[in-house]
Design a protein around this motif. Structure first.
Motif, PDB file in Angstrom:
ATOM      1  N   ALA A 114      25.838 -42.158  -9.819  1.00  0.00           N
ATOM      2  CA  ALA A 114      25.721 -41.227 -10.949  1.00  0.00           C
ATOM      3  C   ALA A 114      24.697 -40.125 -10.655  1.00  0.00           C
ATOM      4  N   GLY A 115      23.720 -40.479  -9.826  1.00  0.00           N
ATOM      5  CA  GLY A 115      22.661 -39.503  -9.530  1.00  0.00           C
ATOM      6  C   GLY A 115      21.294 -39.960 -10.023  1.00  0.00           C
ATOM      7  N   GLN A 150      16.131 -44.387   0.087  1.00  0.00           N
ATOM      8  CA  GLN A 150      16.453 -43.076  -0.482  1.00  0.00           C
ATOM      9  C   GLN A 150      15.389 -42.642  -1.489  1.00  0.00           C
ATOM     10  N   LYS A 252      25.650 -33.247 -11.683  1.00  0.00           N
ATOM     11  CA  LYS A 252      26.736 -32.636 -10.910  1.00  0.00           C
ATOM     12  C   LYS A 252      27.497 -31.559 -11.686  1.00  0.00           C
ATOM     13  N   GLY A 277      21.941 -31.862 -14.213  1.00  0.00           N
ATOM     14  CA  GLY A 277      21.736 -31.730 -12.767  1.00  0.00           C
ATOM     15  C   GLY A 277      22.642 -30.624 -12.257  1.00  0.00           C
TER      16      GLY A 277
HETATM   17  P1  GDP Z   1      22.553 -43.218  -7.736  1.00  0.00           P
HETATM   18  O1  GDP Z   1      23.411 -44.193  -7.013  1.00  0.00           O
HETATM   19  O2  GDP Z   1      22.852 -43.200  -9.207  1.00  0.00           O
HETATM   20  O3  GDP Z   1      21.096 -43.364  -7.459  1.00  0.00           O
HETATM   21  O4  GDP Z   1      22.996 -41.762  -7.222  1.00  0.00           O
HETATM   22  P2  GDP Z   1      22.304 -40.818  -6.143  1.00  0.00           P
HETATM   23  O5  GDP Z   1      21.064 -40.219  -6.691  1.00  0.00           O
HETATM   24  O6  GDP Z   1      22.225 -41.517  -4.838  1.00  0.00           O
HETATM   25  O7  GDP Z   1      23.393 -39.646  -6.069  1.00  0.00           O
HETATM   26  C1  GDP Z   1      24.685 -39.856  -5.562  1.00  0.00           C
HETATM   27  C2  GDP Z   1      25.132 -38.569  -4.854  1.00  0.00           C
HETATM   28  O8  GDP Z   1      25.238 -37.521  -5.784  1.00  0.00           O
HETATM   29  C3  GDP Z   1      24.140 -38.095  -3.808  1.00  0.00           C
HETATM   30  O9  GDP Z   1      24.864 -37.607  -2.700  1.00  0.00           O
HETATM   31  C4  GDP Z   1      23.379 -36.976  -4.492  1.00  0.00           C
HETATM   32  O10 GDP Z   1      22.908 -36.012  -3.587  1.00  0.00           O
HETATM   33  C5  GDP Z   1      24.461 -36.413  -5.378  1.00  0.00           C
HETATM   34  N1  GDP Z   1      23.924 -35.767  -6.605  1.00  0.00           N
HETATM   35  C6  GDP Z   1      23.101 -36.275  -7.534  1.00  0.00           C
HETATM   36  N2  GDP Z   1      22.883 -35.385  -8.524  1.00  0.00           N
HETATM   37  C7  GDP Z   1      23.567 -34.259  -8.189  1.00  0.00           C
HETATM   38  C8  GDP Z   1      23.763 -32.969  -8.814  1.00  0.00           C
HETATM   39  O11 GDP Z   1      23.253 -32.655  -9.903  1.00  0.00           O
HETATM   40  N3  GDP Z   1      24.571 -32.093  -8.162  1.00  0.00           N
HETATM   41  C9  GDP Z   1      25.166 -32.409  -6.954  1.00  0.00           C
HETATM   42  N4  GDP Z   1      25.952 -31.498  -6.390  1.00  0.00           N
HETATM   43  N5  GDP Z   1      25.035 -33.591  -6.378  1.00  0.00           N
HETATM   44  C10 GDP Z   1      24.229 -34.511  -6.966  1.00  0.00           C
END
Ligand code: GDP
Length: 299
Positions: A114-115, A150, A252, A277
């Motif tokens: 999710a980010g 990470q 995203k 984001g």
């Molecule tokens: P988590 O598993 O919820 O911790 O997600 P991550 O933080 O690892 O994010 C998953 C992917 O989404 C990664 O490749 C990040 O770089 C990407 N990502 C996260 N937020 C954004 C955003 O606002 N925009 C874009 N383009 N990519 C994002």
């Protein structure tokens, strides 16, 4: 390209002959177009239904002022309605509640991908730079060593200290140790990253509920991917049932989703949208703006 709402309604208006008010009959066809536009923007169906009722109620009999056509007047009604639903009282956009005895604990929740980790880095940067706070981060994801790494990487990138954790520990034990460290070293904020799964999962929910009970966070932020579209609502509901969410970060939005998830999540959970984001980079975090999002959803 999706057709925007103004174009859609203009088409309908061409078939009307100078009617100066929105009436039951000329509104019906326009409401159908609004329904389609919302569905194409990935707003969840039950949410679309509720919104259409409200829009219809407000639109009927609405005066058409000056040179505005009924179509334009209706676009105005729709825009205002969407913005109002998403804004709530507007006080929480771009804000984090830190009104507690430090360290203020912020718990991040959401599905894998999710980010969350990225948003922890962005929030740490924002809290340090905009609010002049001393921030500690910690990862409670004991299932994916890569997730722990990470978080260490993004924390370093923004100059925040990251409390070490490892996969042989229990999430709650890690979190409490980090909290203790934060207290003893006068941190203002502790950002707690949590494990996510690919889907909703009983074990995951229990784990994050347990973390919530033990940490009593001042903010529990639900992180959701705007590209998730219609599914965002079910995920939001499941997390909201398990946890008292205090805010949403919609990620995203630099992608090509229309952002209908913002509307659905807000309408279904009532939880305020705080940030969006807008990039992978650490400065890709913006205060949520309801009016801009309403325009984006309508195209
Ligand atoms: P988590 O598993 O919820 O911790 O997600 P991550 O933080 O690892 O994010 C998953 C992917 O989404 C990664 O490749 C990040 O770089 C990407 N990502 C996260 N937020 C954004 C955003 O606002 N925009 C874009 N383009 N990519 C994002």
């Amino acid at each position: 390209m999706l057709e925007n709402l103004t174009d859609r309604l203009s088409r309908v208006v061409k078939t009307m002959r100078g009617e100066a008010r929105l009436t039951e009959s000329n509104t019906a066809e326009m409401l159908r177009e609004i329904r389609l536009a919302l569905l194409e923007a990935d707003v969840a169906l039950p949410v679309v239904k509720t919104l259409l009722e409200q829009i219809k109620f407000k639109a009927l009999g609405e005066e058409v002022v000056g040179s505005l056509s009924p179509g334009q007047a209706l676009v105005g009604v729709v825009q205002r309605e969407l913005a109002q639903v998403m804004a709530g009282d507007g006080s929480q956009s771009g804000e984090i509640n830190l009104a507690t005895q430090p360290p203020a604990v912020i718990l991040m929740a959401g599905l894998q991908g999710a980010g969350k980790t990225t948003s922890v880095g962005k929030l740490a940067k924002w809290l340090q730079e905009k609010k002049k706070k001393k921030v500690l981060t910690v990862s409670c994801d004991v299932y994916r060593p890569a997730a722990i790494e990470q978080l260490a990487t993004v924390s370093k990138q923004v100059g925040a200290e990251c409390f070490p954790s490892s996969v042989d520990q229990k999430p709650a034990a890690i979190a409490l140790a980090a909290l203790d460290w934060a207290r003893r070293h006068y941190f203002d904020v502790l950002l707690v990253d949590t494990a996510g799964r690919l889907g909703i999962d009983e074990v995951l929910m229990q784990e994050i509920e347990d973390l919530h009970n033990k940490l009593s966070p001042i903010e529990t932020l639900f992180v959701v991917d705007a590209m998730l579209g219609q599914d965002a609502v079910n995920t939001a509901k499941a997390f909201h049932d398990a946890l008292p969410l205090s805010g949403v970060i919609l990620t995203k939005l630099d992608g090509d989703s229309r952002g209908g998830a913002a509307l659905s999540v807000r309408q279904v959970t009532g939880v305020p949208l705080k940030f969006i984001g807008t990039a992978e980079k650490m400065d890709g975090l913006e205060a949520f703006d309801a009016e801009r999002m309403a325009n984006r959803i309508l195209g």
